[in-house]
Enzyme design. Structure first.
Site, mmCIF file in Angstrom:
data_model
loop_
_atom_site.group_PDB
_atom_site.id
_atom_site.type_symbol
_atom_site.label_atom_id
_atom_site.label_comp_id
_atom_site.label_asym_id
_atom_site.label_seq_id
_atom_site.Cartn_x
_atom_site.Cartn_y
_atom_site.Cartn_z
ATOM 1 C CG HIS A 71 -1.956 -1.054 1.189
ATOM 2 N ND1 HIS A 71 -3.126 -0.956 1.894
ATOM 3 C CD2 HIS A 71 -2.028 -2.232 0.513
ATOM 4 C CE1 HIS A 71 -3.876 -2.016 1.668
ATOM 5 N NE2 HIS A 71 -3.226 -2.815 0.835
ATOM 6 C CD GLU A 92 -1.908 4.237 3.241
ATOM 7 O OE1 GLU A 92 -1.635 3.564 2.211
ATOM 8 O OE2 GLU A 92 -3.074 4.352 3.662
ATOM 9 C CB CYS A 113 -6.748 -0.234 4.784
ATOM 10 S SG CYS A 113 -5.082 -0.936 4.681
ATOM 11 C CB CYS A 143 -2.138 1.583 6.100
ATOM 12 S SG CYS A 143 -1.764 0.845 4.488
#
Length: 182
Positions: free
Chosen positions: A73, A75, A105, A108
């Site tokens: 992801h 992040e 999410c 993260c």
């Protein structure tokens, strides 16, 4: 910050107009870059880490599909890159802020919490991300309060309208959001 402005944002601390203005500028820039990254096979989420003086440290996209790794992801990619730049797994002494095109999410959230980042600014809230893309943001019970307990500032729903348009465009152009089969 005036009452009308305060009601617009999702936050776990008192946020100044200057912070909002700066975050809005950065997140709008990230939202505008989504099509460029999408054309290279990246997902529609971007993250950037800045130092306390406003210097960009790193900017990363979601690379789940093109790198074939569900952990990639935006992040997490940004955190990993910052840790490599500073040669430490603990970013807490550096007073860094994370700016994200959408609410993090559940995966993260854990990565952010353990990274040592001091503040998080995000665009599109999870509920809208799920409505537009179908991506399962996961369960995130009381994450704002848990971050507050740990001294991590959060402010969200920043430039959300631009982010929603960028996500819709991504989907409308035939790009898909990765999702495990259920």
């Amino acid at each position: 910050m005036n009452k009308n402005t305060a009601e617009k944002y999702i936050t776990n601390y008192a946020v100044s107009d200057d912070e909002i203005d700066n975050a809005e500028k950065i997140i709008n820039e990230l939202q505008a870059e989504i099509p460029n990254y999408a054309s290279k096979g990246h997902g529609p989420f971007l993250a950037a880490i800045y130092d306390k003086n406003g210097k960009l440290i790193v900017k990363c996209a979601n690379t789940v599909k093109n790198m074939l790794c569900s952990n990639n992801h935006a992040e997490i990619n940004a955190i990993k890159e910052a840790q490599q730049i500073f040669k430490t797994y603990d970013l807490s002494g550096l007073d860094l802020s994370l700016y994200i095109t959408s609410e993090p999410c559940m995966m993260c959230i854990g990565a952010i919490m353990w990274s040592g980042l001091k503040s998080v600014y995000y665009g599109v809230p999870s509920k809208k991300v799920e409505e537009i893309t179908g991506f399962d943001e996961g369960f995130k019970q009381d994450w704002l309060e848990e971050f507050k307990k740990r001294g991590i500032k959060v402010c969200g729903n920043i430039a959300a309208e631009a982010g929603e348009k960028a996500l819709k465009k991504y989907i409308d152009e035939g790009n898909d959001i990765y999702k495990p089969a259920r």
